[in-house]
Design an enzyme around this catalytic site. Structure first.
Site, PDB file in Angstrom:
ATOM      1  N   ASP A  11       0.589  -3.205  -5.629  1.00  0.00           N
ATOM      2  CA  ASP A  11       1.158  -1.866  -5.462  1.00  0.00           C
ATOM      3  C   ASP A  11       0.126  -0.889  -6.009  1.00  0.00           C
ATOM      4  O   ASP A  11      -0.044  -0.758  -7.217  1.00  0.00           O
ATOM      5  CB  ASP A  11       2.486  -1.780  -6.246  1.00  0.00           C
ATOM      6  N   LYS A  54      -4.778   8.749  -5.355  1.00  0.00           N
ATOM      7  CA  LYS A  54      -4.133   8.292  -4.117  1.00  0.00           C
ATOM      8  C   LYS A  54      -3.804   9.467  -3.191  1.00  0.00           C
ATOM      9  O   LYS A  54      -3.794   9.325  -1.977  1.00  0.00           O
ATOM     10  CB  LYS A  54      -2.855   7.530  -4.468  1.00  0.00           C
ATOM     11  N   GLU A  60       5.436   0.561   1.608  1.00  0.00           N
ATOM     12  CA  GLU A  60       6.127   0.351   0.325  1.00  0.00           C
ATOM     13  C   GLU A  60       7.630   0.086   0.492  1.00  0.00           C
ATOM     14  O   GLU A  60       8.149  -0.858  -0.120  1.00  0.00           O
ATOM     15  CB  GLU A  60       5.889   1.556  -0.599  1.00  0.00           C
ATOM     16  N   ASP A  64      12.618   6.305  -3.420  1.00  0.00           N
ATOM     17  CA  ASP A  64      11.476   5.998  -4.302  1.00  0.00           C
ATOM     18  C   ASP A  64      11.032   7.245  -5.061  1.00  0.00           C
ATOM     19  O   ASP A  64      10.429   8.157  -4.493  1.00  0.00           O
ATOM     20  CB  ASP A  64      10.317   5.442  -3.453  1.00  0.00           C
TER      21      ASP A  64
END
Ligand code: ADP
Ligand code: MG
Length: 622
Positions: free
Chosen positions: A21, A83, A183, A205
């Site tokens: 992850d 990211k 994800e 999330d």
């Protein structure tokens, strides 16, 4: 033993296949072991690597906890949230740039460059450092292990350029990517939702700096993204900020405005705030303690969960608005959902749990640690791909449609969104002007009608067409999406045989040249360690190529001219022999030769595909 083991030789390191992850705030890795995925961590560690990099004045960059600790003393050289930059250009970041404390520019390829201590780094290079640290932590969980390959997760809304950049990062880190997985798909897998037959699930999330919600349908092992929504500027950091504000309000009488704005004070307040927030997830109250002798501060203050929840309530409401929109886009009611899954460290906040339960009308899954669930799912996916026990066919779908800009600026869609990958679509195009010698193509991604409103993934040109009347050229353009959701485009004019092999380098992607240069730079100042990984990587690549040639042996025997046939056989033998040794240069040149020698076979196979696709269509249709 349940390890996935490859080529384990006596004394040789155990080669493991892991799930990673790669998060905005935190990254971690998991492995399938004894019929379930487990987080890889060293004794006494959580295994979580903060996705933070610090560049000290001398020596190698620090990654993870150590880097995060430098945030207070060395903020100018500490990078967070890289990211967010993967596969993006300056224009994409317009709204976010002001919040990023580092100097960012764009190079000629539209790739971002971040400057630290007079050196520039691209986002894939920075992410590679985080990936490497995550893999090192994973390997440290064993006595003697190395990563054979990995499944890496990305948000469902990541486009082609962002996925490609993630892949580039892995390659720079010397990690072979087994698959790029969404994800929310990974989270569903961690809970085994794929094994419950058909269903519709919501994945909520809430991480450190981003929120996203995905509505997935699962049917026969195929995950379809029905809708995604979210807010890339909303997460646990905002909860911290709420407590920082509370601290500043309370200290307003005691400290000068100058002290309250002092970076050292703010950093200390931010760390104390996060600690307080985390404590309030399990305790009804927490005492914040700030001690800054430099400004004569020794302050204690009690914060109750009730007070905290009142202040974050509007933020949580915003996530619910996103959920409402996602459900509306998917065309379903909350009551039609079969499962709800909470992902991300911030879903440990009791108010978030209560609100989601209320909104979706059912208790969400929280049995697994929300900050581990994506990595666990990635490991489950790796197990499936390695031919593990789980008897399912696992596929993802493309999140956005892909097409070409046509004359007049409209979009001709070749691959519709939500197509199951891997897939290939071929469509015919022609010339518009007599004697036209070339055609420009603009590859776009998105749902809008006009190319200008979609995202351009890249342009290419088919040149060298022989003079023909308008409309006579028969150009077959093939879009192929592989299992990772990455796109290759090929174009060929059928009557003359003119073809272009196009690498779709995303508009904000590294070119092959950049990549090689970066890898080379890596070798130049590399440790043996890096060479070893690269050797392993190249051997794996050669292995895949050998398999592909073997699989298409009949086509090679029948269709290749004797010279190409012999060249291919020789190159394959050399490559295979080079793999017996460990000489990087030798293996690399053998790989390059092999690649070159396999081009005629690739052409034969591609011909076959294009002809098959075009067959039976009249000239008007193509
Ligand atoms: P990302 O997916 O963005 O990389 P994570 O899922 O790891 O991030 O979530 C990180 C966030 O979770 C941080 O803001 C962290 O403070 C928060 N967090 C971690 N544990 C808790 C907890 N027990 N209570 C509340 N928030 C938490
Ligand atoms: Mg995450």
């Amino acid at each position: 033993m349940g390890y996935i083991e490859l080529d384990v030789l006596d004394g040789a390191p155990r080669r493991i296949v892991i799930g990673i992850d790669l998060g905005t705030t935190n990254s971690l890795a998991a492995l399938w072991e004894d019929d379930r995925p487990v987080i890889l961590r060293q004794e006494g560690s959580s295994g979580i690597i903060p996705s933070v990099i610090n560049f000290p004045a001398e020596g190698a960059p620090l990654v993870g906890k150590q880097a995060r600790a430098q945030a207070v003393v060395d903020p100018q050289h500490t990078l967070f949230s890289v990211k967010r930059l993967l596969g993006r250009g300056l224009a994409d970041l317009r709204g976010e740039l002001k919040d990023l404390p580092y100097a960012i520019s764009e190079n000629a390829n539209g790739v971002l460059e971040i400057e630290v201590r007079g050196q520039t780094y691209t986002p894939p290079e920075l992410s590679a450092l985080i990936l490497r640290a995550t893999c090192d932590e994973a390997c440290a969980a064993f006595e003697n292990a190395e990563i054979a390959s990995a499944v890496i997760t990305v948000p469902a809304y990541f486009d082609d350029a962002q996925r490609q950049a993630t892949r580039d990062a892995a390659r720079l880190a010397g990690i072979e990517v087994l698959r790029i997985v969404n994800e929310p798909t990974a989270a569903s897998l961690a809970y085994g939702l794929d094994q419950k037959g058909e269903g519709t699930v919501a994945i909520y999330d809430l991480g450190g700096g981003t929120f996203d919600v995905s509505i997935l349908s699962i049917e026969g092992g195929v995950f379809r993204v029905l809708a995604t929504n979210g807010d890339t500027q909303l997460g646990g950091d905002d909860f911290d900020r709420v407590i920082v504000e509370l601290i500043r309000e309370d200290l307003a009488g005691e400290l000068s405005a100058e002290d309250l704005a002092d970076p050292a004070f703010l950093q200390a307040a931010r760390l104390a705030a996060e600690k307080c927030k985390i404590a309030l997830s399990s305790d009804p109250r927490h005492e914040v303690h700030l001690s800054l002798p430099d400004i004569g501060l020794n302050w204690r203050h009690r914060v109750t969960r009730e007070e905290f929840e009142k202040r974050i309530s509007p933020l949580v409401d915003r996530t619910m608005d996103c959920c409402r929109r996602a459900l509306a886009d998917a065309g379903i009611e909350p009551s039609e959902l079969d499962e709800v899954v909470l992902v991300g460290g911030s879903t440990r906040v009791p108010l978030v749990r209560a609100r989601t339960e209320e909104f979706f009308g059912r208790p969400p899954h929280t049995e697994l640690n929300p900050d581990e669930v994506v990595a666990l799912g990635a490991a489950a996916q790796a197990q499936v791909l390695m031919g593990g026990t789980r008897d399912i066919l696992l596929m993802d779908v493309t999140p956005l449609s892909l097409g070409l800009e046509t004359v007049g600026g409209a979009v001709s869609k070749l691959i519709e969104r939500n197509s199951t990958v891997p897939c290939s679509v071929t469509e015919g195009f022609t010339t518009y002007v007599d004697g036209q010698s070339g055609i420009d193509f603009n590859i776009v991604q998105g749902e809008r009608e006009m190319a200008a409103d979609c995202r351009s993934l890249g342009r290419f040109k088919l040149t060298g067409l022989p003079p023909m009347p308008a409309g006579m050229a028969r150009v077959a353009v093939c879009f192929h999406i592989d299992a990772n959701g990455l796109l290759t485009v090929t174009a060929k004019e059928e009557t003359s045989g003119v073809r272009t092999e196009i690498e779709v380098s995303p508009s904000h992607g590294l070119s092959e040249g950049d990549m090689e240069a970066m890898l080379q730079a890596g070798f130049d100042n590399a440790s043996e360690d890096f060479d070893r990984r690269r050797v392993a990587d190249l051997k794996a690549e050669i292995g895949t190529m050998l398999l592909a040639v073997k699989k298409n042996q009949t086509a090679a025997d029948e269709k290749l001219d004797p010279e190409s046939h012999k060249e291919l056989a020789d190159a394959a033998a050399r490559a295979s022999k080079a793999c017996d040794g460990d000489d990087l240069d030798e293996i690399r040149s053998a790989r390059d030769e092999f690649e070159q020698a396999s081009l005629p076979l690739a052409a034969v196979l591609m011909d076959h595909v294009v002809k098959g696709a075009i067959q039976g269509k009249s000239l008007d249709e193509v």
